[in-house]
Motif scaffolding. Structure first.
Motif, PDB file in Angstrom:
ATOM      1  N   ARG A  22      53.078 -22.014  90.631  1.00 55.94           N
ATOM      2  CA  ARG A  22      52.878 -21.827  92.291  1.00 55.94           C
ATOM      3  C   ARG A  22      54.564 -21.678  92.618  1.00 55.94           C
ATOM      4  NH1 ARG A  22      47.558 -22.257  91.319  1.00 55.94           N
ATOM      5  NH2 ARG A  22      46.756 -20.159  91.611  1.00 55.94           N
ATOM      6  N   SER A  42      61.243 -19.984 101.433  1.00 56.87           N
ATOM      7  CA  SER A  42      59.901 -19.147 102.291  1.00 56.87           C
ATOM      8  C   SER A  42      59.772 -19.646 103.388  1.00 56.87           C
ATOM      9  CB  SER A  42      58.966 -18.373 101.518  1.00 56.87           C
ATOM     10  OG  SER A  42      58.423 -19.793 101.496  1.00 56.87           O
ATOM     11  N   THR A  75      55.454 -16.853  93.961  1.00 61.66           N
ATOM     12  CA  THR A  75      55.705 -15.827  94.805  1.00 61.66           C
ATOM     13  C   THR A  75      56.563 -16.069  95.285  1.00 61.66           C
ATOM     14  OG1 THR A  75      54.599 -16.093  96.101  1.00 61.66           O
ATOM     15  CG2 THR A  75      53.431 -15.191  93.959  1.00 61.66           C
ATOM     16  N   PRO A  76      57.540 -14.794  96.335  1.00 61.30           N
ATOM     17  CA  PRO A  76      58.389 -15.269  97.768  1.00 61.30           C
ATOM     18  C   PRO A  76      58.486 -15.604  98.475  1.00 61.30           C
ATOM     19  CG  PRO A  76      58.782 -13.023  96.635  1.00 61.30           C
ATOM     20  CD  PRO A  76      57.784 -14.047  95.649  1.00 61.30           C
ATOM     21  N   GLN A  77      57.177 -15.592  98.651  1.00 65.00           N
ATOM     22  CA  GLN A  77      56.258 -16.472  99.862  1.00 65.00           C
ATOM     23  C   GLN A  77      55.864 -17.765  99.202  1.00 65.00           C
ATOM     24  OE1 GLN A  77      55.360 -13.878  98.339  1.00 65.00           O
ATOM     25  NE2 GLN A  77      55.213 -12.491 100.178  1.00 65.00           N
ATOM     26  N   THR A  78      55.559 -18.164  98.197  1.00 63.32           N
ATOM     27  CA  THR A  78      55.915 -20.175  97.319  1.00 63.32           C
ATOM     28  C   THR A  78      57.709 -20.529  97.262  1.00 63.32           C
ATOM     29  OG1 THR A  78      54.838 -19.456  95.895  1.00 63.32           O
ATOM     30  CG2 THR A  78      53.472 -19.258  97.235  1.00 63.32           C
TER      31      THR A  78
END
Length: 127
Positions: free
Chosen positions: A16, A79, A72-75
């Protein structure tokens, strides 16, 4: 939590965060045993679970390799969400909270927001 599940969760977390990527080779069970004192069979059980989850594949004679990412870009390290979480943790540290205090707070909040997520505090009845 059983040791093999701890290994599974650590690999999932590394996936992740982008610390492990598709194609990366995992250490052998003997290497894990040498550095962590975990029985090689425990590591093999974890790798079988990761294979069942479709995250790794065992290549006979070559090793165990990551087959997909969970990042993901959020992790990603850059970010905004991760940056705000880091800022909150630095503030907590400045306020005198220990890593254990922060982990407990985080786990409690995680359980409130994501009630179906297994938690270290899951033995406590939620009202």
């Amino acid at each position: 939590m059983p040791a093999y599940l701890q290994i599974v969760h650590q690999v999932e977390q590394a996936l992740r965060m982008g610390a492990l990527e598709e194609g990366d080779k995992l250490p052998t069970a003997a290497q894990v045993a040498a550095t962590t004192k975990v029985n090689p069979n425990t590591t093999l059980k974890a790798y079988r679970e990761l294979e069942r989850l479709g995250l790794v594949e065992v290549r006979q004679g070559s090793g165990t390799f990551i087959t997909r990412t969970l990042a993901t870009p959020q992790t990603a390290p850059e970010s905004p969400l991760r940056g705000r979480l880091g800022a909150w943790m630095r503030e907590a540290r400045e306020q005198g909270l220990s890593a254990g205090d922060v982990a407990t707070l985080f786990d409690a909040a995680l359980g409130e927001i994501y009630p179906d997520h297994p938690s270290d505090l899951s033995f406590i009845a939620r009202s």
